[in-house]
Design a protein around this motif. Sequence first.
Motif, PDB file in Angstrom:
ATOM      1  N   ARG A  43      13.413 -23.038 104.908  1.00  0.00           N
ATOM      2  CA  ARG A  43      13.572 -21.758 104.052  1.00  0.00           C
ATOM      3  C   ARG A  43      13.969 -20.559 105.069  1.00  0.00           C
ATOM      4  N   SER A 158       4.958 -18.523  90.255  1.00  0.00           N
ATOM      5  CA  SER A 158       4.906 -19.778  90.191  1.00  0.00           C
ATOM      6  C   SER A 158       4.721 -20.323  91.671  1.00  0.00           C
ATOM      7  N   GLU A 159       4.144 -21.637  91.779  1.00  0.00           N
ATOM      8  CA  GLU A 159       4.188 -22.177  93.222  1.00  0.00           C
ATOM      9  C   GLU A 159       5.367 -22.488  93.837  1.00  0.00           C
ATOM     10  N   GLU A 160       6.682 -22.648  93.256  1.00  0.00           N
ATOM     11  CA  GLU A 160       7.860 -22.458  93.818  1.00  0.00           C
ATOM     12  C   GLU A 160       8.159 -21.006  94.496  1.00  0.00           C
ATOM     13  N   ASN A 164       8.456 -20.045  98.443  1.00  0.00           N
ATOM     14  CA  ASN A 164       9.686 -19.421  99.002  1.00  0.00           C
ATOM     15  C   ASN A 164       9.227 -18.451  99.844  1.00  0.00           C
TER      16      ASN A 164
END
Length: 277
Positions: A43, A158-160, A164
């Motif tokens: 990331r 969201s978890e995503e 990030n």
Amino acid sequence: MSHDDDYVDYATPEPGTRTRFAEGDNDARYDGPRRGGRVSPSRAMITVVGVVVLLIAAIAFANRGGDSQDDGKTTADPDTNTQPTSPTGDTPAKTTTNGIPSGFPQSAAGAQSAAANFAVALGGDQMFTPEGRHKLVDALYTPDLAEKTKTGMDAAYSEELLANLGLDAEGEPPSGMTFISRTVPIGTTVKEYEDGAATVAVWYTGLIGLAGPDSDVPVRTTWHTWTFELQWSGGDWKIAADSQKRGPAPVPGDVPAATDEQIEDAVEQFGGFTYAR
């Protein structure tokens, strides 16, 4: 309220807000160990830019209220629009609810004060945990919109998206790191106003990112305009709908970037404000 890319009315206020110190210390502090591991090296730091854009778009979609009702609303009087920075004499807020200023005057100035403080609350790190997010929505949105908004926001955060930003599924940063999200209003302007309804735009800058050793999501600045449709409900201003659009952003200055440790220390040492028109 339309998607933020469809919203075309920029607020371009002249300097027009004044500030009062908040009674409490609302800055984010992380005193204990945090869940989760180190941020994945995959990331890269540029990810935060895309994440912020995605977050703004997702929240704008989640927060859409009903269709705007223009009938009966009058165009804002110039006297209630942007003004030189000077006190108005209105008390910005009489009380607090869940640590958020409340009890704003039923006036154009009161609506601007409310909108600025709502932007601060909704732009803070508390929004990234389910419990904190639900408390804020219950306190700031109209009762008939709150439940729908919580559902939409839970999907947006969201978890995503949290991953990030280097956070775990509960919105917590890795051990040894501090997640920073702070909104700083620059000015406000009244788009429309009547006794029971107001549309107020807040131009603001923000900070978002992870401060800590070898962070892959460095703390960056953002610039947005946040427009709130407010209703007078239960003796206070509440959010009936809101939308955001990026900018206007000034040319970056030539001040050298601070280290993660300096940013983390600054956020912990410098508390936020209660904003007043």
